[in-house]
Structures are given as C-alpha cells and as structure tokens.
Design a protein around this motif. Structure first.
Motif, mmCIF file in Angstrom:
data_model
loop_
_atom_site.group_PDB
_atom_site.id
_atom_site.type_symbol
_atom_site.label_atom_id
_atom_site.label_comp_id
_atom_site.label_asym_id
_atom_site.label_seq_id
_atom_site.Cartn_x
_atom_site.Cartn_y
_atom_site.Cartn_z
ATOM 1 N N SER A 183 -11.140 58.848 -70.633
ATOM 2 C CA SER A 183 -10.783 57.573 -71.268
ATOM 3 C C SER A 183 -9.937 56.739 -70.323
ATOM 4 O O SER A 183 -9.220 57.278 -69.478
ATOM 5 C CB SER A 183 -9.942 57.814 -72.526
ATOM 6 O OG SER A 183 -10.494 58.836 -73.301
ATOM 7 N N PHE A 236 -7.200 53.563 -70.827
ATOM 8 C CA PHE A 236 -6.471 52.620 -71.675
ATOM 9 C C PHE A 236 -5.992 51.477 -70.778
ATOM 10 O O PHE A 236 -5.402 51.720 -69.728
ATOM 11 C CB PHE A 236 -5.277 53.312 -72.335
ATOM 12 C CG PHE A 236 -5.680 54.235 -73.456
ATOM 13 C CD1 PHE A 236 -5.688 53.793 -74.775
ATOM 14 C CD2 PHE A 236 -6.074 55.536 -73.190
ATOM 15 C CE1 PHE A 236 -6.079 54.635 -75.813
ATOM 16 C CE2 PHE A 236 -6.466 56.389 -74.224
ATOM 17 C CZ PHE A 236 -6.469 55.937 -75.530
ATOM 18 N N GLU A 293 -3.726 58.147 -87.601
ATOM 19 C CA GLU A 293 -5.151 58.379 -87.312
ATOM 20 C C GLU A 293 -5.278 59.369 -86.167
ATOM 21 O O GLU A 293 -4.702 59.163 -85.098
ATOM 22 C CB GLU A 293 -5.799 57.039 -86.946
ATOM 23 C CG GLU A 293 -7.295 57.019 -87.031
ATOM 24 C CD GLU A 293 -7.846 57.030 -88.446
ATOM 25 O OE1 GLU A 293 -8.648 57.918 -88.732
ATOM 26 O OE2 GLU A 293 -7.463 56.158 -89.249
ATOM 27 N N ASN A 332 -0.191 53.876 -82.336
ATOM 28 C CA ASN A 332 0.184 52.735 -83.175
ATOM 29 C C ASN A 332 1.466 52.119 -82.626
ATOM 30 O O ASN A 332 1.607 50.893 -82.529
ATOM 31 C CB ASN A 332 0.386 53.180 -84.625
ATOM 32 C CG ASN A 332 0.722 52.016 -85.522
ATOM 33 O OD1 ASN A 332 1.870 51.835 -85.891
ATOM 34 N ND2 ASN A 332 -0.266 51.200 -85.843
ATOM 35 N N ILE A 337 -13.195 59.904 -76.359
ATOM 36 C CA ILE A 337 -13.058 59.556 -77.787
ATOM 37 C C ILE A 337 -14.411 59.039 -78.285
ATOM 38 O O ILE A 337 -15.003 58.162 -77.639
ATOM 39 C CB ILE A 337 -11.984 58.451 -77.965
ATOM 40 C CG1 ILE A 337 -10.656 58.912 -77.356
ATOM 41 C CG2 ILE A 337 -11.806 58.063 -79.432
ATOM 42 C CD1 ILE A 337 -9.731 57.788 -76.984
ATOM 43 N N ALA A 391 -3.045 61.654 -72.233
ATOM 44 C CA ALA A 391 -4.019 62.002 -71.185
ATOM 45 C C ALA A 391 -3.927 63.494 -70.867
ATOM 46 O O ALA A 391 -4.943 64.155 -70.634
ATOM 47 C CB ALA A 391 -3.754 61.171 -69.930
ATOM 48 N N LYS A 427 -2.606 65.839 -72.995
ATOM 49 C CA LYS A 427 -2.908 66.627 -74.196
ATOM 50 C C LYS A 427 -4.404 66.745 -74.446
ATOM 51 O O LYS A 427 -4.899 67.796 -74.799
ATOM 52 C CB LYS A 427 -2.284 65.942 -75.437
ATOM 53 C CG LYS A 427 -0.855 66.323 -75.666
ATOM 54 C CD LYS A 427 -0.241 65.907 -76.989
ATOM 55 C CE LYS A 427 -0.739 64.802 -77.797
ATOM 56 N NZ LYS A 427 0.131 64.432 -78.930
ATOM 57 N N TYR A 428 -5.109 65.619 -74.279
ATOM 58 C CA TYR A 428 -6.526 65.603 -74.653
ATOM 59 C C TYR A 428 -7.427 65.767 -73.431
ATOM 60 O O TYR A 428 -8.307 64.949 -73.173
ATOM 61 C CB TYR A 428 -6.842 64.327 -75.444
ATOM 62 C CG TYR A 428 -5.982 64.244 -76.676
ATOM 63 C CD1 TYR A 428 -6.181 65.125 -77.736
ATOM 64 C CD2 TYR A 428 -4.930 63.344 -76.763
ATOM 65 C CE1 TYR A 428 -5.357 65.092 -78.860
ATOM 66 C CE2 TYR A 428 -4.103 63.303 -77.882
ATOM 67 C CZ TYR A 428 -4.336 64.184 -78.915
ATOM 68 O OH TYR A 428 -3.523 64.162 -80.017
ATOM 69 N N ILE A 471 -11.273 64.743 -72.706
ATOM 70 C CA ILE A 471 -12.377 64.989 -73.648
ATOM 71 C C ILE A 471 -13.040 63.707 -74.155
ATOM 72 O O ILE A 471 -14.101 63.745 -74.743
ATOM 73 C CB ILE A 471 -11.892 65.816 -74.859
ATOM 74 C CG1 ILE A 471 -10.738 65.086 -75.584
ATOM 75 C CG2 ILE A 471 -11.457 67.206 -74.442
ATOM 76 C CD1 ILE A 471 -10.390 65.686 -76.915
ATOM 77 N N GLY A 498 0.179 66.699 -82.998
ATOM 78 C CA GLY A 498 0.604 65.301 -82.973
ATOM 79 C C GLY A 498 0.651 64.765 -84.381
ATOM 80 O O GLY A 498 0.278 65.452 -85.333
ATOM 81 N N LEU A 506 0.932 58.851 -84.503
ATOM 82 C CA LEU A 506 1.788 57.655 -84.542
ATOM 83 C C LEU A 506 1.935 57.007 -83.165
ATOM 84 O O LEU A 506 2.279 55.837 -83.053
ATOM 85 C CB LEU A 506 3.191 58.035 -85.029
ATOM 86 C CG LEU A 506 3.399 58.188 -86.531
ATOM 87 C CD1 LEU A 506 4.816 58.595 -86.831
ATOM 88 C CD2 LEU A 506 3.062 56.901 -87.261
ATOM 89 N N GLY A 507 1.665 57.811 -82.123
ATOM 90 C CA GLY A 507 1.918 57.348 -80.748
ATOM 91 C C GLY A 507 1.202 56.060 -80.392
ATOM 92 O O GLY A 507 1.821 55.104 -79.922
ATOM 93 N N ASP A 522 -8.009 58.983 -67.567
ATOM 94 C CA ASP A 522 -8.010 60.448 -67.472
ATOM 95 C C ASP A 522 -9.427 60.982 -67.454
ATOM 96 O O ASP A 522 -10.386 60.244 -67.717
ATOM 97 C CB ASP A 522 -7.207 61.071 -68.633
ATOM 98 C CG ASP A 522 -7.819 60.784 -69.996
ATOM 99 O OD1 ASP A 522 -8.961 61.204 -70.242
ATOM 100 O OD2 ASP A 522 -7.149 60.129 -70.830
HETATM 101 P P1 ADP Z 1 -1.305 62.037 -81.634
HETATM 102 O O1 ADP Z 1 -1.562 62.315 -80.184
HETATM 103 O O2 ADP Z 1 0.072 62.349 -82.065
HETATM 104 O O3 ADP Z 1 -2.345 62.641 -82.523
HETATM 105 P P2 ADP Z 1 -1.825 59.229 -81.042
HETATM 106 O O4 ADP Z 1 -1.609 58.043 -81.927
HETATM 107 O O5 ADP Z 1 -1.119 59.238 -79.742
HETATM 108 O O6 ADP Z 1 -1.436 60.478 -81.925
HETATM 109 O O7 ADP Z 1 -3.385 59.352 -80.772
HETATM 110 C C1 ADP Z 1 -4.290 59.247 -81.856
HETATM 111 C C2 ADP Z 1 -5.546 60.069 -81.574
HETATM 112 O O8 ADP Z 1 -6.307 59.445 -80.532
HETATM 113 C C3 ADP Z 1 -5.263 61.474 -81.073
HETATM 114 O O9 ADP Z 1 -5.072 62.360 -82.142
HETATM 115 C C4 ADP Z 1 -6.522 61.777 -80.260
HETATM 116 O O10 ADP Z 1 -7.528 62.265 -81.107
HETATM 117 C C5 ADP Z 1 -6.949 60.420 -79.730
HETATM 118 N N1 ADP Z 1 -6.535 60.186 -78.316
HETATM 119 C C6 ADP Z 1 -5.457 59.498 -77.891
HETATM 120 N N2 ADP Z 1 -5.409 59.457 -76.541
HETATM 121 C C7 ADP Z 1 -6.490 60.136 -76.104
HETATM 122 C C8 ADP Z 1 -7.016 60.452 -74.800
HETATM 123 N N3 ADP Z 1 -6.416 60.050 -73.679
HETATM 124 N N4 ADP Z 1 -8.163 61.160 -74.749
HETATM 125 C C9 ADP Z 1 -8.802 61.562 -75.868
HETATM 126 N N5 ADP Z 1 -8.365 61.304 -77.126
HETATM 127 C C10 ADP Z 1 -7.214 60.599 -77.242
#
Ligand code: ADP
Length: 258
Positions: free
Chosen positions: A250, A252, A208, A227, A195, A162, A164-165, A193, A221, A224-225, A190
């Motif tokens: 987004s 979750f 991915e 997954n 998805i 949340a 980072k993006y 940006i 990144g 892997l987080g 959050d």
């Molecule tokens: P990483 O952050 O290491 O790339 P993650 O498996 O945690 O890997 O997330 C996969 C992808 O999903 C991210 O690269 C990002 O593009 C997207 N993503 C995850 N969480 C968010 C979020 N809260 N808002 C926007 N995009 C997200």
C-alpha cells in the motif's frame, strides 16, 4: 393580494422553520447514536487488554510462578504490551475528542521533512520486532509549515501500520516532493498485505478494521489510527489517500499546502 401575500409569506416562513428544526433534530439524534456507538466500541475494545492484565496480576499474586522466571517475564511483557495499547487508545480518544470540540491547538512552524523521516527510521528500527528496510527519498531543503508533533504522530501511525500489516521482511519507503499545484506530497509505502479495493475508503472511518488484514497478520488495534490521521491532516488543510493492491502493498499519500 394584500391578504394572501403576507399569509403566503408566513406559511413559507413556518415551513422553513419546520424543515430547519427537523434537520437539527435529525442531526442531534445521529450525534447521540454516534456517541453511544463510540462509547460501546471503546469499552468493548478495552475489555480484552484489561482481561490480559487481570489474568497476569492474578497469576503473579498467586505465587505459582515464583520458580518460573521465564514465564513471569513473558507475562510481564504481555501486561506491558497491553498497558501500552490502552495508553495509545486513551491518547487517540483524547486527541479525537479535542479535534471534535475544536480544542486541538495546532502550533505550525516552518519545518524540514528529512530530519522527521530520519527520526522515524531510528525509532522504528529500534521498535520493530522483524527485519525492516527503510528507503528515504527527500531533499534536504524540503520544508513545510505544519505542527511538528501532529505531523510526527501522523507519520508514526502510517509507519506503524506498514510494519503491522506486512510479512516477515518489510520494506518501507518514505518519500516527499513538491507536486503540481505547489503542494507537498508525503508518501508512506510498504510491501505488505495490501487492502481490498472495496475497503480502501472505509479504513479511514472510526473503529473500521479489515478483518482479513488482522487475521493474516494477527495485528492488534482499535481501528482509530487512520481516523486520527485523516482528521489531523484535514485540520492542517491537507488530504490523504491510499493506493493499494492486495498481496503487494500500500501507499498512503498525504498532500499538504506548502
Ligand atoms: P488499527 O491498525 O488499530 O486496526 P487503523 O485505523 O490504523 O487501525 O487501520 C485501520 C485498518 O486498515 C487496519 O485494521 C488494517 O486492516 C488496515 N490498514 C491500515 N494500514 C494498512 C497497511 N499499511 N497495509 C494493510 N492494511 C492496512
């Protein structure tokens, strides 16, 4: 009849064996391919942090920075960040492998949710490099039976994403409530940006990443987080889903049996 019936049965039995063997062979080949892809992606992802660390050590070793403490500090910080990335990656891979082998031991206890949220808020307020506003909605007596370490790791991952993006000013909402059917719903929302619709299910796959997401934010990144989050939530008998709008944010949602 006395001759054809046993022969027919033998034929059907052989056919069944062939089908089963073929399916096992196909499964094995898919697994082998997956292992190869996994190893390749991991080594590929490790290259860039290792290169940064190598460049840093070479510059420090050359002595050219002896009279430039500010630059030295910056290089030290970059090396430190890359080491943390590598450690996070190795931790994830170890846990994912343990899950796959059925070796990850969960230690479920009856635990309260609010202290978990409060710990996350304290941790990420310290860690965040930009202004972040937390909104926590959870009653004090809300409890669930779960592994505290794993649940903490899962939520940390979601809060980390949340942060980072998202843009310069981040609003993160952590909420928990008992939903219909007696399941606990934990939400991490959050104002980031978002998805794209066609990527929302893919992000739970290994390695991915949404290209537009990492370009917009420059967030590093390994993909892997989520997954890891998905696997751990499943292991605890739960499910995870995402609702997201590009440009708005987004949410979750984790559903766990109480
Ligand atoms: P990483 O952050 O290491 O790339 P993650 O498996 O945690 O890997 O997330 C996969 C992808 O999903 C991210 O690269 C990002 O593009 C997207 N993503 C995850 N969480 C968010 C979020 N809260 N808002 C926007 N995009 C997200």
């Amino acid at each position: 009849w006395y001759l054809f019936l046993p022969l027919g049965m033998v034929f059907v039995f052989c056919l069944l064996c062939i089908v089963l063997l073929w399916r096992a062979w196909r499964q094995q080949r898919r697994l082998e391919q997956f292992r190869k892809d996994f190893t390749y992606s991991m080594i590929h992802d490790m290259k860039s942090p290792l290169q940064t660390i190598l460049m840093g050590t070479q510059m420090l070793e050359s002595g050219r920075l002896a009279d430039k403490p500010e630059k030295m500090e910056k290089i030290g910080q970059a090396m430190n960040d890359e080491c943390v990335r590598l450690l996070t990656l190795s931790g994830r891979v170890v846990m994912l492998t343990e899950i796959e082998r059925g070796e990850l031991q969960l230690h479920p206890v009856r635990m309260a949710i609010l202290p978990l949220f409060n710990d996350l808020v304290t941790k990420f307020r310290l860690k965040a490099s930009k202004p972040v506003e937390f909104d926590v909605v959870c009653s004090e007596d809300l409890r669930v039976t779960a592994d505290p370490f794993c649940l903490q790791e899962v939520l940390s991952n979601l809060v980390d994403n949340a942060l980072k993006y998202s843009g310069k000013e981040v609003r993160i909402r952590l909420s928990a409530e008992v939903a219909a059917g007696g399941v606990l719903q934990i939400k991490v929302g959050d104002n980031g940006i978002g998805i794209p619709q066609n990527q929302q299910m893919k992000i739970f796959n290994r390695f991915e990443r949404v290209a537009s997401g990492s370009h917009t934010t420059g967030a590093s990144g390994f993909g892997l987080g989520l997954n890891f989050v998905w696997q751990v939530v499943q292991l605890q008998g739960g499910t995870i889903s995402v609702k997201s709008t590009e440009g708005s944010g987004s949410v979750f949602t984790i559903s766990l049996p109480l």
